[in-house]
Design a protein around this motif. Structure first.
Motif, PDB file in Angstrom:
ATOM      1  N   ALA A 119       0.830  -1.202   0.000  1.00  0.00           N
ATOM      2  CA  ALA A 119       0.000   0.000   0.000  1.00  0.00           C
ATOM      3  C   ALA A 119       0.866   1.254   0.000  1.00  0.00           C
ATOM      4  O   ALA A 119       0.593   2.219  -0.734  1.00  0.00           O
ATOM      5  CB  ALA A 119      -0.927  -0.010   1.214  1.00  0.00           C
ATOM      6  N   SER A 122      -6.544   1.334  -5.775  1.00  0.00           N
ATOM      7  CA  SER A 122      -7.671   0.532  -5.296  1.00  0.00           C
ATOM      8  C   SER A 122      -7.180  -0.565  -4.362  1.00  0.00           C
ATOM      9  O   SER A 122      -6.001  -0.949  -4.383  1.00  0.00           O
ATOM     10  CB  SER A 122      -8.404  -0.102  -6.483  1.00  0.00           C
ATOM     11  OG  SER A 122      -7.564  -1.052  -7.116  1.00  0.00           O
ATOM     12  N   LEU A 123      -8.072  -1.070  -3.557  1.00  0.00           N
ATOM     13  CA  LEU A 123      -7.729  -2.199  -2.696  1.00  0.00           C
ATOM     14  C   LEU A 123      -7.367  -3.425  -3.527  1.00  0.00           C
ATOM     15  O   LEU A 123      -6.529  -4.240  -3.127  1.00  0.00           O
ATOM     16  CB  LEU A 123      -8.889  -2.521  -1.750  1.00  0.00           C
ATOM     17  CG  LEU A 123      -9.153  -1.510  -0.633  1.00  0.00           C
ATOM     18  CD1 LEU A 123     -10.344  -1.945   0.209  1.00  0.00           C
ATOM     19  CD2 LEU A 123      -7.916  -1.336   0.251  1.00  0.00           C
ATOM     20  N   LYS A 133     -10.252   1.166   3.710  1.00  0.00           N
ATOM     21  CA  LYS A 133      -9.148   1.809   3.000  1.00  0.00           C
ATOM     22  C   LYS A 133      -8.628   3.009   3.791  1.00  0.00           C
ATOM     23  O   LYS A 133      -7.411   3.242   3.852  1.00  0.00           O
ATOM     24  CB  LYS A 133      -9.605   2.242   1.604  1.00  0.00           C
ATOM     25  CG  LYS A 133      -8.479   2.840   0.764  1.00  0.00           C
ATOM     26  CD  LYS A 133      -8.973   3.205  -0.626  1.00  0.00           C
ATOM     27  CE  LYS A 133      -7.888   3.879  -1.438  1.00  0.00           C
ATOM     28  NZ  LYS A 133      -8.368   4.261  -2.791  1.00  0.00           N
TER      29      LYS A 133
END
Length: 213
Positions: A15, A28-29, A50
């Motif tokens: 991330a 995006s996840l 998120k």
């Protein structure tokens, strides 16, 4: 099978890299889970959302930087004379550079992440930072205000945000600016040199007297 802590770290690492490169909104996840090689359920289990993941990514840096920066500023006030704005801003350099010990290129990544939050108007990050690191922010703001007592609080609010904007733009453009400086002026700057270059500019901007109306 990877342990829960290993999975959490992989998610944070993936991330962090994607957020710094692409921004929070554009990451995006699904991208994160693909890079981390985990499923969406793992992200939900460890972080819940998120927004919580974004905060956790920044917290790895803020948990180290904010107390160290606060301590460095407090040391300035043990000196007999009042610290100058350049001294206050310079006190933040070592805590920033120490983030390279936390992560490879940690200083640059941290400032990129802060910049992303600033540019993308991630309001929840402002709440998170002021809620969890408010006392350290107060130390900085009080030190700056004491060094520039001629600047009214409302004006100081704007000037500190202009200062943050300067840092964000400089770090976002650092690679390109360094390439130009090398090609046109024969300068070869690392991250510390760039940070130190901007300090006199910021100090002068914060302290310039308010124009009379």
């Amino acid at each position: 099978m990877a342990s829960r802590s290993d999975t959490k770290t992989r998610i944070l690492d993936a991330a962090e890299k994607l957020f710094a490169e692409r921004g929070f909104s554009e990451t995006s996840l699904r991208l994160i889970t693909s890079k981390a090689e985990v499923n969406l359920a793992s992200v939900n289990y460890h972080f819940g959302s998120k927004k919580e993941l974004i905060r956790a990514v920044l917290a790895r840096y803020l948990d180290v930087f904010m107390p160290a920066a606060s301590t460095a500023i407090k040391r300035l006030h043990t000196a007999p004379s009042q610290a100058s704005l350049e001294e206050i801003f310079s006190a933040l350099v070592d805590p920033l550079l120490d983030l390279n010990d936390l992560r490879t290129e940690g200083t640059t990544i941290f400032l990129q992440l802060l910049g992303r939050g600033y540019i993308e108007s991630q309001g929840h990050l402002r709440w998170f930072i002021t809620t969890h690191y408010g006392q350290h922010l107060d130390t900085f703001v009080k030190a700056v205000s004491a060094s520039a007592p001629h600047i009214p609080p409302a004006e100081m609010f704007w000037r500190l945000h202009f200062t943050l904007g300067t840092i964000v733009f400089t770090m976002a453009s650092a690679d390109a600016l360094n390439d130009i400086a090398a090609a046109e002026f024969g300068e070869h700057n690392d991250i510390e040199a760039v940070i130190r270059k901007v300090i006199p500019y910021m100090a002068a901007g914060v302290s310039v007297p308010v124009a009379s109306k």
